[in-house]
Design a protein around this motif. Structure first.
Motif, short mmCIF file in Angstrom:
data_model
loop_
_atom_site.label_atom_id
_atom_site.label_comp_id
_atom_site.label_asym_id
_atom_site.label_seq_id
_atom_site.Cartn_x
_atom_site.Cartn_y
_atom_site.Cartn_z
N THR A 183 -34.98 0.76 27.61
CA THR A 183 -34.34 -0.31 26.57
C THR A 183 -34.38 -1.77 27.51
O THR A 183 -34.53 -2.91 27.90
CB THR A 183 -33.72 0.19 25.44
N ASN A 188 -31.71 -6.62 23.02
CA ASN A 188 -31.79 -6.95 21.77
C ASN A 188 -32.95 -7.05 21.21
O ASN A 188 -33.72 -7.56 21.08
CB ASN A 188 -31.13 -7.95 21.94
N VAL A 189 -33.47 -5.73 20.66
CA VAL A 189 -34.60 -5.61 19.85
C VAL A 189 -35.16 -6.13 18.99
O VAL A 189 -36.27 -6.47 18.76
CB VAL A 189 -34.15 -4.09 18.38
N ARG A 190 -34.68 -7.16 17.85
CA ARG A 190 -35.36 -8.13 17.06
C ARG A 190 -35.62 -8.92 18.36
O ARG A 190 -36.61 -9.84 17.84
CB ARG A 190 -34.11 -9.24 16.42
N GLU A 191 -35.08 -10.10 19.01
CA GLU A 191 -35.45 -11.07 19.71
C GLU A 191 -36.02 -10.83 20.92
O GLU A 191 -36.94 -11.15 21.40
CB GLU A 191 -34.54 -11.67 20.42
N ASP A 192 -35.61 -9.33 21.63
CA ASP A 192 -36.45 -9.39 22.45
C ASP A 192 -37.92 -8.40 23.15
O ASP A 192 -38.82 -8.24 23.40
CB ASP A 192 -35.40 -8.51 23.79
N ARG A 193 -38.21 -7.94 21.39
CA ARG A 193 -39.40 -6.91 21.10
C ARG A 193 -41.09 -8.36 21.46
O ARG A 193 -41.54 -8.35 21.59
CB ARG A 193 -39.36 -6.47 19.93
N LEU A 194 -40.44 -9.41 20.94
CA LEU A 194 -41.11 -10.59 21.44
C LEU A 194 -41.38 -10.94 22.35
O LEU A 194 -42.66 -10.85 23.07
CB LEU A 194 -40.76 -11.69 20.29
N ARG A 217 -40.09 -6.99 27.44
CA ARG A 217 -40.69 -5.45 27.39
C ARG A 217 -41.07 -4.63 27.98
O ARG A 217 -41.38 -3.46 28.55
CB ARG A 217 -42.08 -5.91 26.13
N ASN A 245 -39.11 2.82 17.96
CA ASN A 245 -38.61 1.44 16.47
C ASN A 245 -37.25 0.93 16.47
O ASN A 245 -36.67 -0.03 16.49
CB ASN A 245 -38.47 2.04 15.01
N ASP A 246 -36.65 1.81 17.07
CA ASP A 246 -34.80 1.09 17.66
C ASP A 246 -34.77 0.52 19.05
O ASP A 246 -34.16 0.32 19.57
CB ASP A 246 -34.33 2.34 17.86
N GLY A 247 -36.57 0.25 20.10
CA GLY A 247 -36.79 -0.79 20.96
C GLY A 247 -36.35 0.47 22.18
O GLY A 247 -36.24 -0.16 23.76
#
Length: 179
Positions: free
Chosen positions: A47, A50-56, A61, A121-123
Motif C-alpha cells: 500500500t 496517503n490514498v488520495r495524494e499518493d494514487r496520483l 504506485r 479502492n482503499d489503496g
C-alpha cells in the motif's frame, strides 16, 4: 496351570498391542505411489501512505506494487519451505512484561508466475502468484524429514547464463517448471 492359561493370552495381547499399525514412511507402497503436481497460489499486499495524494504519484504506485510482489514471494517461500519463528517472553510476578516474536525465511523461489495484480479502492495493491510443485519435489519432501527439506529439496540455481528463460531450465534437473 490356570495361571499359565491366563498369562499366555495376556502376554500375546500385550505383544500384539506393540505391533505397528499402518505402513512406515519408507515402505515400498510409498515408493510406488505416483504424485500429482500441485499448484500453490498466494497473495501479497502493499500500500501507499496517503490514498488520495499518493494514487496520483506514479513512483509511489510502483513502489506499492513492488512491495506487494515481494510480499507474495515471501508468502510463497513460507508456504513451500516453512518459516522459522523465534520467540522471547519476559514474565515477572506472573505478568508478561515483554513479548517478542521474529520470523525468518531464508529461501529462494524460481519458476513462480504472477497471475494478477489488483489495485483496490482503499489503496491496497494485491499481487497473486502461483508456483507449480512438480511430482519430483513432492517425492523429495516425502523422503526427508521436515528440517531437511530446505537443504535437500532446494530449487537448483542455474550455473550458466539463463537468458533463454525457464524453457531451458528443464535441462537443469530443476524441481520447478513453468507451463
Amino acid at each position: 496351570m490356570t495361571l499359565r492359561w491366563t498369562l499366555v493370552p495376556v502376554l500375546a495381547f500385550a505383544l500384539s498391542a506393540c505391533a505397528p499399525v499402518g505402513s512406515y514412511r519408507d515402505s515400498p507402497q510409498d515408493a510406488t505411489r505416483e504424485f500429482e503436481p500441485i499448484t500453490v497460489r498466494v497473495s501479497g499486499f502493499g500500500t501507499y501512505e496517503n490514498v488520495r495524494e499518493d494514487r496520483l504519484n506514479t513512483r509511489k504506485r510502483l513502489m506499492a506494487r513492488r512491495a506487494s510482489q515481494l510480499d507474495a514471494y515471501r508468502n510463497l517461500a513460507e508456504r513451500v519451505y516453512g518459516t522459522v519463528v523465534y520467540g522471547n517472553s519476559t514474565v515477572n510476578d506472573f505478568v508478561v512484561h515483554n513479548d517478542t516474536f521474529r520470523t525468518y525465511v531464508d529461501s529462494y523461489i524460481r519458476g513462480a508466475r504472477m497471475v494478477a495484480v489488483n489495485e483496490h479502492n482503499d489503496g491496497v495493491v494485491e499481487t497473486v502468484m502461483e508456483l507449480r510443485l512438480e511430482p519430483r519435489f513432492r517425492e523429495c519432501v516425502a523422503r526427508v524429514s521436515d528440517d531437511q527439506v530446505r537443504e535437500v529439496c532446494a530449487i537448483p540455481m542455474p550455473r550458466h547464463n539463463d537468458r533463454v528463460g525457464d524453457i531451458e531450465a528443464r535441462r537443469t534437473n530443476s524441481l520447478y517448471y513453468l507451463d
